[in-house]
Design an enzyme around this catalytic site. Structure first.
Site, PDB file in Angstrom:
ATOM      1  N   ASP A 203       0.105  -7.214  -1.145  1.00  0.00           N
ATOM      2  CA  ASP A 203      -0.954  -8.143  -1.610  1.00  0.00           C
ATOM      3  C   ASP A 203      -1.094  -8.183  -3.373  1.00  0.00           C
ATOM      4  OD1 ASP A 203      -3.713  -9.243  -1.953  1.00  0.00           O
ATOM      5  OD2 ASP A 203      -3.973  -8.773   0.108  1.00  0.00           O
TER       6      ASP A 203
ATOM      7  N   HIS B  27      -7.990  -9.897  -4.808  1.00  0.00           N
ATOM      8  CA  HIS B  27      -7.714  -9.971  -3.319  1.00  0.00           C
ATOM      9  C   HIS B  27      -6.920  -8.510  -2.784  1.00  0.00           C
ATOM     10  CE1 HIS B  27      -5.597 -11.472   0.242  1.00  0.00           C
ATOM     11  NE2 HIS B  27      -6.431 -12.622   0.016  1.00  0.00           N
TER      12      HIS B  27
ATOM     13  N   SER C  78      -7.734 -13.553   5.489  1.00  0.00           N
ATOM     14  CA  SER C  78      -7.315 -12.517   4.695  1.00  0.00           C
ATOM     15  C   SER C  78      -8.045 -11.150   4.733  1.00  0.00           C
ATOM     16  CB  SER C  78      -7.158 -13.027   3.031  1.00  0.00           C
ATOM     17  OG  SER C  78      -6.340 -13.666   2.843  1.00  0.00           O
TER      18      SER C  78
END
Length: 618
Positions: free
Chosen positions: A11, A86, A408
């Site tokens: 990520d 994220h 996600s």
């Protein structure tokens, strides 16, 4: 709680100081672990890593090549540290430690924890602000994770549709993940956020566990009170104060062909000053809401009400500026009030938190749908998990916890559940783990312009059921050599396949059919005459077990199972069966859906069949 299991996350990096990565109550790092933490910009391994965060590395040669060898320190850290947020969000969702007394400005108050709160986390930073996720970096990170000794790879990344026919080579995460699976690593990936359009699902390789996104049993109601005392309920993340009564306006258009939508608001709309604006999002994209909010504030507006279907994703309403999402139905009633009142007024209240009944769970409208555009006989997505308005950790620029929505967010939920399952069944293969999840999924509603009963192209086997999957009874396992059944008919030459799996391969002259791939689903994209397919199940329940087939056939489809009863004992642990499928349709159809369940409802695979008569296609 996943103790001893190592989740590798690919990520944008990680914010190690978060309470979600504390190592309280954890024992020593598993002795098999070969990884480490790398130093870099604002990242000191001695301070950042512990018995929870046991690995942190960054891969940026692909990123640098994308930027011509330059690195922009203004927008990124040259280290495993997360600038975007994220990666921190997904890592804490998969395996974050218990963090009590957490909320988003008072909303969704409680204890935050990951799916497997005692699992260990290793971050592999492969995605960067301004450069995306370069697949040279992804491939390097997967190879490193295999060497380091992760048990699970959680990858909330993937290619955008349309997918390339040779996706397994151009999308490095696909074929590199095959190498991980051959080393016994379960690979969990996101389905993509291009729904609710069909054939948009990504990460379509059969060895990956591809996750769609669902909502959860939590809503965030926000009251809208009109001047006539009518009260409507929208959804928002509005954390400011109650507004008091303000004028509400909708700007009518004199041009019948030029309706005023949210995406047409602009800085010349001075009529919005001092008022709450009602707008409709009909033909625009949700991304337009960010611009609409900015415009209303710039021109001096005091609030925004957005009418759209559906209304569950609330990322754009996270503000102390009053902005609220409502359905088209409520929007139409608000519009009637504006049109027929002499002095339309509205009062907007701060958001509250509601949990449990009667909040139902849906497949999110943004969640990418099947069928698989590259290999239609392989069902994707595989399973669905929570991915709407998920509260998890982010770098503490404005708030240390933030709501995010997307597949996600759904993938790391499944990564955490896989960690729990692996701690119970450490010797199960990635295919067996995938089977346990898919065959125990629960049916729910699919969200779109019109809600409908979800089908396998929305959610694969259904909504993930963490309690049922620990004892599925039967699993559809798959030896590593069976990847040839996929790679050979997909057109790869033997030398290419050999490089992928690091071994010698021979493809038969007569290619096997993809419908015979031993996955926990059956998809026939072009049924013209009777076909027979084979599946093999392995007993992981009581030694002496008996299962009877229950068929719910798709409309107009006949399915016969042979044998209809499976009997397992100490000497019989695997049994193969055949499904003979025929159609009564005399014309080309769309997909119809059904299922095969063994005995007690615990082992259910989805069936999707489309009949095709090309000579009648006009």
């Amino acid at each position: 709680m996943g103790d001893g299991i190592i989740i590798g996350v690919l990520d944008t990096g990680i914010w190690p100081e978060s309470e979600a990565f504390n190592d309280k109550g954890l024992g020593p790092i598993p002795s098999r672990w070969k990884g480490r933490c790398e130093s870099g910009e604002r990242f000191d391994p001695a301070k950042a890593c512990n018995r929870k965060l046991i690995g942190a590395k960054y891969f940026m040669k692909g990123y640098e090549a994308f930027h011509g060898g330059k690195f922009d320190h203004k927008i990124e850290f040259e280290s495993p540290r997360d600038r975007n947020g994220h990666g921190t969000h997904t890592a804490s969702t998969a395996g974050g430690s218990f963090s009590p007394n957490v909320s988003y400005h008072g909303l969704a108050y409680g204890t935050v924890r990951g799916g497997a709160p005692k699992a260990r986390i290793a971050m592999y930073k492969v995605c960067y602000n301004g450069g995306g996720c370069n697949y040279a970096d992804v491939i390097m990170a997967i190879d490193q994770a295999i060497h380091d000794g992760v048990d699970i790879l959680s990858m909330s990344l993937g290619g955008e549709p349309p997918l390339s026919p040779d996706v397994d080579f151009t999308d490095g995460g696909q074929f590199a993940s095959l190498s991980a699976v051959t080393h016994g690593i379960t690979v969990v990936s996101s389905a993509g956020n291009k729904g609710s359009l069909p054939q948009t699902v990504g990460n379509i390789s059969p060895w990956m566990l591809t996750v769609a996104a669902s909502s959860i049993d939590r809503s965030l109601p926000t009251l809208i009170t009109l001047g006539n005392n009518w009260i409507f309920v929208g959804q928002s993340l509005y954390t400011g104060k109650e507004t008091g009564f303000i004028s509400i306006v909708y700007q009518e258009s004199s041009d019948f062909e030029d309706n005023r939508y949210c995406d047409t608001l602009n800085i010349n709309d001075t009529w919005a000053a001092g008022k709450v604006v009602l707008c409709f999002l009909v033909k625009g994209d949700e991304n337009d809401l960010g611009t609409a909010l900015q415009v209303v504030q710039v021109v001096g507006g005091l609030g925004l009400i957005v009418a759209k279907n559906p209304t569950r994703t609330l990322d754009y309403y996270a503000s102390d500026f009053p902005s609220i999402g409502v359905s088209f139905d409520i929007g139409a009633q608000l519009l009637d009030y504006i049109r027929y009142s002499r002095n339309p007024q509205v009062k907007l209240s701060p958001t509250r938190t509601h949990i449990g009944k009667p909040v139902s769970t849906h497949i999110a409208s943004f969640s990418s749908r099947g069928p698989n555009s590259v290999a239609p006989a392989i069902l994707k997505p595989d399973i669905a998990a929570p991915g709407v308005n998920i509260l998890a950790v982010v770098p503490p620029a404005e708030t240390p916890y933030k709501f995010e929505s997307g597949t996600s967010m759904a993938a790391p939920h499944v990564s955490g559940i896989v960690a729990l399952l692996m701690s119970l069944h450490p010797h199960w293969s990635p295919a067996a783990i995938k089977s346990a999840l898919v065959t125990t999924g629960e049916p729910i509603i699919a969200e779109g312009n019109t809600d409908k009963i979800a089908d396998p192209f929305d959610f694969g086997g259904g909504l993930v059921n963490a309690n049922a999957e620990k004892d599925p009874g039967l699993v559809y396992d798959m030896g590593f050599l069976l990847v040839h059944i996929y790679l050979c008919p997909m057109g790869y030459n033997t030398s290419a396949i050999g490089r992928i799996i690091n071994g010698f391969v021979t493809c038969a002259n007569k290619m096997p059919s993809l419908v015979d791939f031993n996955v926990p689903s059956l998809t026939i994209p072009s049924l013209r005459k009777t076909v027979t397919v084979k599946r093999t199940v392995t007993n992981v329940g009581p030694v002496n077990s008996k299962y009877k087939a229950i068929i719910a056939p798709p409309l107009g489809i006949t399915i016969k199972v042979k044998p209809e009863t499976l009997i397992f004992n100490s000497s019989t642990k695997k049994i193969s069966f055949t499904l003979t499928i025929s159609t009564s349709h005399k014309y080309t159809t769309g997909y119809y859906f059904g299922s095969l369940t063994w005995t007690d409802g615990k082992v259910r695979i989805p069936i999707s069949v489309r009949t095709e008569f090309p000579e009648l296609a006009g």
